[in-house]
Motif scaffolding. Structure first.
Motif: not given
Length: 321
Positions: A154-171
């Motif tokens: 989880r990465i906080t870009l702003a006080d009210d903006f949370y970004l969850w990064d996930t590993p690269g995934m194919l199918w």
């Protein structure tokens, strides 16, 4: 050759996305602007449901500038979807992601309702570079290799903006053969999952038809576009090997080395600005693959029906009775 690559950590990513999505307001899917259709993960559509989605055509500076607008229009025509093109290493365009998310989910914002965003994409699409650009610091590992990021964060870009990064995934199963080759050519697939010479030949076959002048400029072939297009792909690879000095003892062309050179040149945008598909081409490939999948499913169902309808074999005791 069917190209497939779904290592163990991708199973974990699939599960993590399924668990996380219920708390997500907007999904950002990074696509490779050089293959905007083939780099879209159909599995993500299943996992994320009807969440508003921001499609980001990354590496747009390496893509054909004449084709990118067609892809943006193609994606922007979809409901609950916006599409933008950017180069993840440039700070100013990357900031447009935050605005795009607020346009898709205007009801979110402020400490009471912070924006919750999931960012995902295929391996080696530039996601980690983008995150580092957004945050202004090295929060995610980067590298020109598929599968660098293997943990959700989880990465906080702003006080009210949370970004969850996930590993690269194919199918789990790539059903469109053309997409498999393009994904491999882009570096989204692990090296152990494909034959470099075969992928390079497929790449050259497309470049011959659409970007012959770029091949001539890079490899100094001394041929016009018509002559380059007329070459068989292995003849072209052999010519490139000789022009670049990839020659073995006895004067034989080192096709493996030449294939590596071609793939490296494409991935590094040394060949020039190239996009390996148009919306109509991708739709045609997908339609043909869907027909084949339907036929495959029908044959499997028929085999299963025959198996269930077949009488059980008699045991040795029954035969002796």
């Amino acid at each position: 050759m069917a190209i497939q690559w779904f290592p163990g950590h991708m199973h974990s990513t699939r599960k993590a996305i399924g668990e996380r999505i219920k708390d997500i307001d907007v999904v950002i899917e990074l696509l490779d602007a050089r293959l905007p259709g083939s780099s879209a993960n159909p599995l993500l559509s299943e996992l994320t449901g009807h969440r508003p989605t921001l499609k980001v055509l990354n590496k747009q500076d390496a893509a054909d500038a004449a084709r990118t607008p067609d892809w943006l229009a193609w994606y922007n025509a979809r409901p609950d979807t916006r599409a933008i093109a950017l180069d993840a290493s440039e700070p100013a365009p990357a900031r447009r992601l935050i605005d795009g998310c607020h346009q898709l989910a205007p009801q979110r914002g402020g400490m009471a309702k912070p924006m919750r965003v999931l960012i995902c994409g295929i391996p080696n699409v530039g996601k980690s570079t983008l995150i580092n650009t957004l945050t202004g610091k090295t929060q995610a590992k980067t590298g020109d290799e598929a599968g660098i990021t293997k943990l959700e964060q989880r990465i906080t870009l702003a006080d009210d903006f949370y970004l969850w990064d996930t590993p690269g995934m194919l199918w789990p199963r790539i059903t469109v053969p053309e997409s498999g080759y393009k994904l491999a050519a882009s570096g989204a697939v692990g090296k152990n999952a494909y034959d470099e010479e075969e992928v390079a030949l497929e790449l050259l076959a497309y470049l011959q038809r659409h970007y012959a002048p770029l091949l001539d400029a890079r490899y100094r072939l001394g041929l016009d576009a018509a002559a380059i297009s007329a070459l068989h792909d292995d003849e072209l690879l052999t010519l490139i090997a000789r022009k670049r000095g990839a020659v073995m003892s006895g004067g034989r062309a080192n096709l493996q080395k030449a294939a590596e050179l071609v793939l490296t040149d494409f991935r590094g945008a040394v060949l020039g600005r190239i996009t390996l598909e148009t919306p109509p081409e991708f739709e045609a490939w997908k339609a043909a693959a869907d027909v084949q999948e339907a036929e495959r499913a029908a044959k499997k169902a028929e085999r299963e029906a025959r198996r269930k309808g077949r009488p059980m074999p008699r045991s040795s005791d029954e035969e002796g009775a």
